[in-house]
Write an enzyme that holds these catalytic residues in place. Structure first.
Site, PDB file in Angstrom:
ATOM      1  N   ASP A  69      81.766  53.864 120.797  1.00 26.95           N
ATOM      2  CA  ASP A  69      81.472  52.650 121.161  1.00 26.95           C
ATOM      3  C   ASP A  69      80.583  52.027 120.013  1.00 26.95           C
ATOM      4  O   ASP A  69      79.900  51.091 120.220  1.00 26.95           O
ATOM      5  CB  ASP A  69      80.675  52.684 122.628  1.00 26.95           C
ATOM      6  N   HIS A  70      80.492  52.841 118.974  1.00 26.53           N
ATOM      7  CA  HIS A  70      79.752  52.521 117.626  1.00 26.53           C
ATOM      8  C   HIS A  70      80.864  52.373 116.627  1.00 26.53           C
ATOM      9  O   HIS A  70      80.514  51.388 115.684  1.00 26.53           O
ATOM     10  CB  HIS A  70      78.653  53.221 117.595  1.00 26.53           C
TER      11      HIS A  70
ATOM     12  N   ASP B  64      71.489  54.626 118.942  1.00 32.52           N
ATOM     13  CA  ASP B  64      71.160  55.208 120.373  1.00 32.52           C
ATOM     14  C   ASP B  64      70.123  55.853 120.621  1.00 32.52           C
ATOM     15  O   ASP B  64      69.967  56.879 121.522  1.00 32.52           O
ATOM     16  CB  ASP B  64      72.454  55.796 121.224  1.00 32.52           C
TER      17      ASP B  64
ATOM     18  N   HIS C 152      79.892  58.202 117.983  1.00 29.93           N
ATOM     19  CA  HIS C 152      80.516  57.650 119.340  1.00 29.93           C
ATOM     20  C   HIS C 152      81.360  56.661 119.113  1.00 29.93           C
ATOM     21  O   HIS C 152      81.059  55.711 118.422  1.00 29.93           O
ATOM     22  CB  HIS C 152      79.634  57.547 120.353  1.00 29.93           C
TER      23      HIS C 152
ATOM     24  N   HIS D 137      70.057  61.921 120.479  1.00 30.36           N
ATOM     25  CA  HIS D 137      71.130  61.650 121.274  1.00 30.36           C
ATOM     26  C   HIS D 137      72.449  62.290 120.726  1.00 30.36           C
ATOM     27  O   HIS D 137      73.235  62.799 121.595  1.00 30.36           O
ATOM     28  CB  HIS D 137      71.472  60.208 121.069  1.00 30.36           C
TER      29      HIS D 137
HETATM   30 FE    FE Z   1      76.415  53.859 122.521  1.00 29.36          FE
HETATM   31 ZN    ZN Z   2      76.010  56.804 121.467  1.00 27.85          ZN
END
Ligand code: FE
Ligand code: ZN
Length: 241
Positions: A59-60, A132, A57, A113
């Site tokens: 955001d990582h 996550d 993702h 996830h």
């Molecule tokens: Fe995240």
């Molecule tokens: Zn994530």
């Protein structure tokens, strides 16, 4: 042994700065935002030995190429997700070992996830980078994986020593506490823990890393006795306001 420090980035993410005490080697986990991550690395001496990625993702992983270009550190991530991660210098899988100075992380495949999500566990220092998959008082959304996969992943974590430090990818603890209290209202440990969390947040402090022993007492997702209970909790939390 590894010392893990959260680096707040984006709105509620954490990158993690890891330092191997013996060698001084430094790694960064999930460097999605280059500016604050570079500031943390520079404050730690300006040398970076490794970049670890938990899952694909944005955001990582968004800052990965910028951080690699700036520090020349190799990027380690899941072989299974190599097609959708930034270019990997080393692709790892279940059972792989990753050395940072004198310390070694074991790689766990922890789907739920996402299907390709991995976690890194440093026994020396008791540091778990779980992205996550597990959050303090919660768990990740089942965006790709099944309840069975998440249940198995959480059980892997539950078997680690109680003093393990849970280094997760987001500061979600306070809102997770609201659902946890709703789902498990009689849990006195949880009530006490939720008060501690509220005090930390009121003081502007991170609530992580948390101790695995506290999660085992307070986190309803980690405490779910079977897959059906976990699936039910996850579905209820998805609709919880
Ligand atoms: Fe995240
Ligand atoms: Zn994530």
């Amino acid at each position: 042994m590894i010392i893990a420090t959260p680096v707040p980035i984006l709105s509620d993410n954490y990158a993690w700065l890891l330092r191997d005490e013996e060698s001084g080697c430094i790694a960064i986990v999930d460097p999605a935002d280059p500016a604050p991550v570079a500031a943390a690395i520079d404050a730690a001496g300006g040398k970076l030995d490794m970049i670890l990625l938990t899952h694909h993702h944005g955001d990582h992983v968004a800052g990965t190429d910028a951080i690699r270009a700036r520090y020349g550190a190799p990027v380690v991530g899941a072989a299974a997700d190599a097609h959708r991660l930034p270019k990997l210098d080393r692709a790892v899988k279940e059972g792989s070992e990753v050395d940072l100075g004198a310390s070694t992380a074991r790689v766990f495949e922890t789907p739920g996830h996402t299907v390709g999500h991995i976690s890194f566990y440093f026994p020396d220092g008791g540091v778990l980078l779980c992205g996550d998959t597990l959050f303090s008082l919660g768990c990740g959304l089942l965006l790709e994986g099944t309840p069975q996969q998440m249940y198995s992943s959480l059980n892997r974590f539950a078997a680690l020593p109680g003093d393990t430090l849970v280094c997760c990818g987001h500061e979600y603890t306070e809102s997770n506490a609201r659902f946890a209290l709703f789902a498990d209202p009689e849990n006195l440990d949880l009530h006490a823990y939720a008060e501690k969390v509220a005090a930390l947040r009121a003081a502007g402090q991170p609530t992580v890393p948390s101790r695995l022993a506290d999660e085992l007492e307070c986190n309803p997702f980690l405490r779910a006795p079977d897959v059906a209970t976990l699936a039910d909790l996850r579905a209820r939390k998805d609709n919880f306001k």
